[in-house]
Scaffold this motif. Structure first.
Motif, PDB file in Angstrom:
ATOM      1  N   UNK A  69     -23.847 -88.890 -35.175  1.00 41.34           N
ATOM      2  CA  UNK A  69     -23.620 -90.060 -36.033  1.00 41.34           C
ATOM      3  C   UNK A  69     -23.390 -89.637 -37.479  1.00 41.34           C
ATOM      4  N   UNK A  70     -24.130 -88.627 -37.919  1.00 40.83           N
ATOM      5  CA  UNK A  70     -23.946 -88.127 -39.285  1.00 40.83           C
ATOM      6  C   UNK A  70     -22.534 -87.546 -39.448  1.00 40.83           C
ATOM      7  N   UNK A  71     -22.073 -86.806 -38.443  1.00 39.93           N
ATOM      8  CA  UNK A  71     -20.722 -86.241 -38.509  1.00 39.93           C
ATOM      9  C   UNK A  71     -19.668 -87.343 -38.560  1.00 39.93           C
ATOM     10  N   UNK A  72     -19.889 -88.410 -37.814  1.00 40.85           N
ATOM     11  CA  UNK A  72     -18.940 -89.530 -37.841  1.00 40.85           C
ATOM     12  C   UNK A  72     -18.887 -90.156 -39.231  1.00 40.85           C
ATOM     13  N   UNK A  73     -20.026 -90.255 -39.883  1.00 36.12           N
ATOM     14  CA  UNK A  73     -20.070 -90.782 -41.250  1.00 36.12           C
ATOM     15  C   UNK A  73     -19.327 -89.849 -42.212  1.00 36.12           C
ATOM     16  N   UNK A  74     -19.541 -88.539 -42.049  1.00 34.32           N
ATOM     17  CA  UNK A  74     -18.843 -87.578 -42.900  1.00 34.32           C
ATOM     18  C   UNK A  74     -17.337 -87.639 -42.684  1.00 34.32           C
ATOM     19  N   UNK A  75     -16.926 -87.811 -41.424  1.00 35.92           N
ATOM     20  CA  UNK A  75     -15.507 -87.892 -41.116  1.00 35.92           C
ATOM     21  C   UNK A  75     -14.856 -89.095 -41.780  1.00 35.92           C
ATOM     22  N   UNK A  76     -15.604 -90.186 -41.862  1.00 39.19           N
ATOM     23  CA  UNK A  76     -15.069 -91.389 -42.509  1.00 39.19           C
ATOM     24  C   UNK A  76     -14.961 -91.213 -44.021  1.00 39.19           C
ATOM     25  N   UNK A  77     -15.828 -90.369 -44.598  1.00 39.70           N
ATOM     26  CA  UNK A  77     -15.882 -90.224 -46.055  1.00 39.70           C
ATOM     27  C   UNK A  77     -15.014 -89.093 -46.598  1.00 39.70           C
ATOM     28  N   UNK A  78     -14.724 -88.113 -45.763  1.00 37.84           N
ATOM     29  CA  UNK A  78     -13.968 -86.945 -46.239  1.00 37.84           C
ATOM     30  C   UNK A  78     -12.631 -86.899 -45.519  1.00 37.84           C
ATOM     31  N   UNK A  79     -11.593 -87.419 -46.180  1.00 43.09           N
ATOM     32  CA  UNK A  79     -10.282 -87.547 -45.539  1.00 43.09           C
ATOM     33  C   UNK A  79      -9.131 -87.196 -46.486  1.00 43.09           C
TER      34      UNK A  79
ATOM     35  N   UNK B 227      -6.210 -84.697 -48.336  1.00 41.58           N
ATOM     36  CA  UNK B 227      -5.337 -83.654 -47.781  1.00 41.58           C
ATOM     37  C   UNK B 227      -5.824 -82.265 -48.157  1.00 41.58           C
ATOM     38  N   UNK B 228      -6.863 -82.191 -48.995  1.00 43.52           N
ATOM     39  CA  UNK B 228      -7.436 -80.905 -49.378  1.00 43.52           C
ATOM     40  C   UNK B 228      -8.655 -80.566 -48.535  1.00 43.52           C
ATOM     41  N   UNK B 229      -9.436 -81.580 -48.136  1.00 46.22           N
ATOM     42  CA  UNK B 229     -10.640 -81.343 -47.336  1.00 46.22           C
ATOM     43  C   UNK B 229     -10.906 -82.542 -46.445  1.00 46.22           C
ATOM     44  N   UNK B 230     -10.981 -82.273 -45.134  1.00 49.66           N
ATOM     45  CA  UNK B 230     -11.293 -83.307 -44.159  1.00 49.66           C
ATOM     46  C   UNK B 230     -12.398 -82.825 -43.229  1.00 49.66           C
ATOM     47  N   UNK B 231     -13.225 -83.749 -42.783  1.00 49.49           N
ATOM     48  CA  UNK B 231     -14.164 -83.470 -41.695  1.00 49.49           C
ATOM     49  C   UNK B 231     -13.615 -84.163 -40.463  1.00 49.49           C
ATOM     50  N   UNK B 232     -13.362 -83.386 -39.415  1.00 49.04           N
ATOM     51  CA  UNK B 232     -12.672 -83.953 -38.257  1.00 49.04           C
ATOM     52  C   UNK B 232     -13.515 -84.002 -36.992  1.00 49.04           C
ATOM     53  N   UNK B 233     -14.637 -83.254 -36.935  1.00 51.12           N
ATOM     54  CA  UNK B 233     -15.389 -83.263 -35.689  1.00 51.12           C
ATOM     55  C   UNK B 233     -16.673 -82.476 -35.754  1.00 51.12           C
ATOM     56  N   UNK B 234     -17.160 -82.089 -34.570  1.00 46.75           N
ATOM     57  CA  UNK B 234     -18.397 -81.325 -34.467  1.00 46.75           C
ATOM     58  C   UNK B 234     -18.120 -80.003 -33.749  1.00 46.75           C
ATOM     59  N   UNK B 235     -19.046 -79.078 -33.936  1.00 48.42           N
ATOM     60  CA  UNK B 235     -18.982 -77.770 -33.270  1.00 48.42           C
ATOM     61  C   UNK B 235     -20.273 -77.556 -32.496  1.00 48.42           C
ATOM     62  N   UNK B 236     -20.143 -77.120 -31.244  1.00 49.27           N
ATOM     63  CA  UNK B 236     -21.284 -76.827 -30.374  1.00 49.27           C
ATOM     64  C   UNK B 236     -21.091 -75.427 -29.795  1.00 49.27           C
ATOM     65  N   UNK B 237     -22.124 -74.614 -29.818  1.00 49.67           N
ATOM     66  CA  UNK B 237     -22.060 -73.250 -29.294  1.00 49.67           C
ATOM     67  C   UNK B 237     -22.703 -73.242 -27.915  1.00 49.67           C
ATOM     68  N   UNK B 238     -21.867 -73.175 -26.870  1.00 51.31           N
ATOM     69  CA  UNK B 238     -22.363 -73.315 -25.492  1.00 51.31           C
ATOM     70  C   UNK B 238     -22.988 -72.020 -24.987  1.00 51.31           C
ATOM     71  N   UNK B 239     -22.474 -70.867 -25.441  1.00 51.71           N
ATOM     72  CA  UNK B 239     -23.061 -69.594 -25.000  1.00 51.71           C
ATOM     73  C   UNK B 239     -22.918 -68.572 -26.106  1.00 51.71           C
ATOM     74  N   UNK B 240     -23.214 -67.313 -25.776  1.00 55.06           N
ATOM     75  CA  UNK B 240     -23.169 -66.260 -26.771  1.00 55.06           C
ATOM     76  C   UNK B 240     -21.907 -65.431 -26.680  1.00 55.06           C
TER      77      UNK B 240
END
Length: 542
Positions: A274-284, A286-299
């Protein structure tokens, strides 16, 4: 410089289907106004008018600015200020590098290094006692070359409060002596993140982070990268990039993925979505955008922490950091929120879990336009390759990790025919998946042209004398460059602005001193960037 510029007399690869090659580029107000012949450009610019600045390219080659599809920007800047250990191939050389750094930074409270390889450590087992002999009087923190583990001396373990009684965090391990149970000084996966990295982040000043961003920006721009997709954005990095954007000093375009670590509380992970979704709405911008999340499934395969369907050569295996039951709800929630999900998955078991989670999200939410992606895909089971295209998943891969100079340990850990199918980029495109190329800097060198060399030849950029590994998996040069420009822009929802030099798009491009399309492939290793233009403005010049 004028905001209306005519670059003439060049060999311009535009990447556009309609006009793939041109002699001239005309930019106005930060965007491409025209790409075509010098004669047409002369008519359009009405050469001689005071407001048009003409730049003679003198036959140089122009490419669209590279979009590094997978990077860690602030970490790259910070890594450049640490002791460099990647080419320190034995303990003696590691000691020399650390002592040189310690002497050059006498006031630093800690000795910091990055890039050590398991092959440089006796038996591939980093220990605190080995580091204590090198640097006994200051805490030592050394990130592995793959950034999936940290090597500490005794002073660092004491500073972190790690003892035999400290529990392993979910998805990580404090390596312990099998006899005494004492920590050896090696932290794997989330143990490195939660214990070492978090402590160092809390003790880093904002002024240092600003310096890291400046270092990284210069490094990227001078090598031809005009946009980087940052795959581990956190509160500290967000604040640093925000400051630079507000102050007008963010010359490098950035697209951020908010990092959601594996932890014991599923509700907290959903709160991070939910926090990432809020950031995506606020940072748009053409110099800096937040577009999604990152998850590390393994090593990683080098450290035997990647999750494999069959065991490693020694018969051991690794559990995933995120199993399907923990991963699927987070992926589904992010997809429903309109976020792009980037899933680090290196081993074939982890890739399957990632695909299963994305398939589950589609079953719950319906087809997605979010352009979800899997990062690395170093070894994928043949049965899962077609699923990438079926699910609309982008394959985000890094040729620099396939450099033959660093492949020996990787292949030895697998120990069988699987090594022959490693880094199979053409399999992904052949199955219909979109392929994006990046570097994963600072786990590997950030310059894009050597990255293209490895993609095109399967040879080593670090040691070009080595023979090619799996040359049948090489990519045509034009395809490789497209995967590192236009396809990378598409993958981060920026195809209407970046990656191609077409009228109406942002004027982001680089000028090279040699033409990589002519002559031998090693021209990619010799080529120098002479000029980097972002938004019509020269932001770096040799």
């Amino acid at each position: 410089m004028s905001d209306h510029v005519w670059y003439s007399g060049g060999r311009v690869f535009t990447g556009a289907a309609s006009v793939p090659w041109a002699e001239s580029l005309v930019t106005r107000d930060g965007r491409i106004e025209f790409a075509g012949s010098d004669a047409e450009a002369a008519v359009r610019c009405k050469h001689g008018e005071a407001d048009v600045l003409r730049v003679d390219l003198d036959g140089r080659t122009v490419l669209p600015g590279f979009v590094d599809g997978h990077a860690h920007v602030l970490m790259t800047g910070e890594a450049g200020l640490r002791a460099h250990l990647t080419d320190a191939d034995d303990p003696r050389r590691i000691r020399q590098r650390l002592r040189e750094w310690a002497e050059a930074n006498p006031d630093a409270p800690r000795v910091l290094g990055r890039g050590w390889l398991f092959s440089a450590v006796p038996d591939g087992r980093p220990t605190r006692t080995l580091l204590d002999d090198m640097i006994p009087d200051r805490p030592v923190y050394l990130d592995a070359n793959d950034y999936h583990s940290v090597w500490l001396n005794s002073a660092a373990l004491t500073e972190l409060g790690i003892t035999r009684h400290t529990p392993d965090p979910p998805g990580g391990r404090i390596v312990r002596d099998p006899v005494t149970g004492e920590p050896t000084g090696h932290l794997e996966e989330t143990a490195a993140q939660h214990l070492a990295w978090r402590f160092l982040a809390e003790t880093t000043a904002d002024a240092d982070r600003d310096r890291h961003l400046r270092e990284a920006t210069t490094a990227y721009l001078s090598s031809g990268v005009t946009c980087a997709v940052d795959m581990m954005l956190d509160e500290h990095g967000l604040a640093t990039v925000d400051r630079a954007e507000r102050e007008g000093t963010l010359d490098l375009r950035m697209v951020g993925h908010w990092f959601v670590p594996r932890g014991p509380d599923p509700d907290e992970q959903l709160a991070q979505v939910r926090h990432a979704a809020d950031l995506s709405a606020r940072h748009r911008s053409d110099r800096f955008r937040v577009t999604g999340i990152k998850l590390v499934v393994d090593g990683v395969i080098d450290g035997c922490t990647a999750a494999m369907l069959k065991p490693y050569a020694d018969g051991d295996n690794a559990d995933p950091i995120w199993d399907f039951d923990s991963l699927a709800p987070v992926v589904t929630a992010a997809d429903a929120a309109g976020l792009q999900v980037a899933l680090h998955a290196i081993g074939d078991r982890a890739v399957r879990i990632a695909l299963d989670a994305l398939e589950h999200a589609r079953r719950i939410n319906g087809p997605s336009l979010n352009r979800h992606r899997i990062e690395h895909l170093e070894y994928v089971d043949p049965a899962d390759v077609p699923r990438l295209a079926e699910l609309g998943v982008t394959a985000s891969m890094q040729p620099v990790h396939a450099d033959p100079a660093i492949r020996d340990n990787w292949a030895a850990m697998l120990g069988d025919e699987r090594a022959e199918r490693g880094f199979a980029w053409p399999e992904m495109t052949g199955a219909g998946a979109r392929l994006v190329l990046g570097t994963d800097a600072p786990t590997a060198p950030h310059p894009p042209l050597p990255n293209m060399y490895i993609a095109h030849t399967r040879k080593s950029a670090l040691n070009p004398e080595l023979p090619a590994l799996q040359p049948h998996l090489a990519l045509p040069l034009l395809a490789a460059i497209t995967h590192g420009t236009a396809d990378s822009a598409w993958a981060c929802h920026a195809e209407s602005a970046l990656g191609v030099l077409r009228p109406g798009l942002l004027a982001d491009f680089v000028v090279l001193d040699v033409d990589p399309f002519e002559g031998e492939p090693d021209a990619l290793l010799r080529a120098r960037v002479l000029r980097t233009v972002v938004g019509g403005r020269t932001v770096w010049q040799a």
